[in-house]
Design a protein around this motif. Structure first.
Motif, mmCIF file in Angstrom:
data_model
loop_
_atom_site.group_PDB
_atom_site.id
_atom_site.type_symbol
_atom_site.label_atom_id
_atom_site.label_comp_id
_atom_site.label_asym_id
_atom_site.label_seq_id
_atom_site.Cartn_x
_atom_site.Cartn_y
_atom_site.Cartn_z
ATOM 1 N N ALA A 81 0.834 -1.198 0.000
ATOM 2 C CA ALA A 81 0.000 0.000 0.000
ATOM 3 C C ALA A 81 0.873 1.254 0.000
ATOM 4 N N SER A 82 1.969 1.215 0.749
ATOM 5 C CA SER A 82 2.883 2.366 0.812
ATOM 6 C C SER A 82 3.483 2.663 -0.556
ATOM 7 N N ASP A 83 3.937 1.625 -1.251
ATOM 8 C CA ASP A 83 4.564 1.820 -2.567
ATOM 9 C C ASP A 83 3.533 2.234 -3.617
ATOM 10 N N ILE A 84 2.327 1.667 -3.544
ATOM 11 C CA ILE A 84 1.275 2.067 -4.490
ATOM 12 C C ILE A 84 0.919 3.533 -4.276
ATOM 13 N N TYR A 85 0.747 3.909 -3.009
ATOM 14 C CA TYR A 85 0.445 5.313 -2.715
ATOM 15 C C TYR A 85 1.590 6.214 -3.185
ATOM 16 N N GLY A 86 2.824 5.754 -2.998
ATOM 17 C CA GLY A 86 3.983 6.547 -3.411
ATOM 18 C C GLY A 86 4.018 6.807 -4.904
#
Length: 266
Positions: A81-86
């Motif tokens: 989720a962190s990388d997708i949001y990034g």
């Protein structure tokens, strides 16, 4: 409650919580409409195994608690989720709204100052040295000395792809009024292998143009000198040809005159 949380578009949700983490201070809140638009996330689906679940986490109106952060399965989903949001953040800050938000943050020195003394605490801009994940951590770019530096980890410690390599140049081109009208004196520049780019193309800045102009002037001067030499040489050759032609004409006239006299004597 921070000033930004008062105006958050995701009050109490995962996005607000994520952007307020100490290591994520440089990140801004991406609009829910932007995140839910398939045109913005379609190319990311195949890059992640848990994309749909991670997207639901990002859009959740609830924040993780201590127990969640101790759960291995949750942390696996949280990492995606962190990388997708990034990556969505990288795209959002290149939109008109995202650029406007980042302009205000830059003017308020939310991204810190250049550590170089000669830059006199110039405000910096976040930059990633790659558009791809897991290549480099976030850096900050100084528009005065044109160098990239590592920020304090207490302020920012995330993947550089969350901003991407082109963002500082796009921000400065969109808002030229925020570019420092400053020229470093000759002899004070620091050598740096860092080359600013915009969507993969190298960007020439004012200092580079100023530094290259003497070379251009020298080349133009050499070309002018060569042209003068060529014209002068051509003039000499033309005069010599003209002289040779006159000499041949005189010799021919002399021969014809002698021939006429000889015929008369006969």
């Amino acid at each position: 409650m921070s000033e930004e949380s008062q105006y958050s578009e995701h009050p109490g949700g995962w996005i607000e919580w994520f952007c307020q983490l100490p290591q994520n201070q440089y990140l801004t809140e991406v609009d829910s409409e932007f995140i839910q638009d398939p045109n913005n996330y379609g190319h990311l689906i195949k890059q992640f195994n848990l994309f749909q679940q991670a997207l639901q986490m990002i859009l959740s109106s609830e924040q993780p608690d201590t127990l969640d952060l101790e759960n291995e399965k949750f942390l696996e989903l949280y990492t995606e989720a962190s990388d997708i949001y990034g990556l969505l953040h990288q795209a959002f800050i290149q939109t008109p709204k995202g650029l406007a938000i980042m302009r205000e943050r830059f003017l308020n020195a939310r991204f810190g100052h250049c550590p170089r003394v000669l830059c006199e605490k110039q405000n910096t801009i976040p930059i990633g040295l790659s558009e791809s994940l897991k290549t480099s951590r976030i850096k900050v770019y100084c528009p005065r000395c044109k160098e990239a530096y590592a920020p304090r980890k207490s302020q920012a410690d995330f993947d550089g792809a969350y901003f991407g390599r082109s963002f500082p140049m796009l921000l400065l081109l969109t808002y030229p009024d925020i570019h420092p009208k400053f020229t470093i004196q000759l002899g004070t520049e620091l050598f740096t292998p860092f080359q600013p780019t915009l969507y993969g193309f190298k960007v020439r800045d004012e200092i580079q143009i100023q530094q290259s102009s003497p070379q251009l002037q020298s080349q133009q001067s050499q070309q002018q000198q060569q042209q003068i030499i060529t014209e002068h040489t051509n003039g000499i050759i033309e005069k010599e040809n003209h002289h040779q032609q006159e000499k041949q004409n005189v010799e021919q006239e002399s021969k014809q005159s002698k021939k006429k006299k000889k015929n008369k004597n006969k």
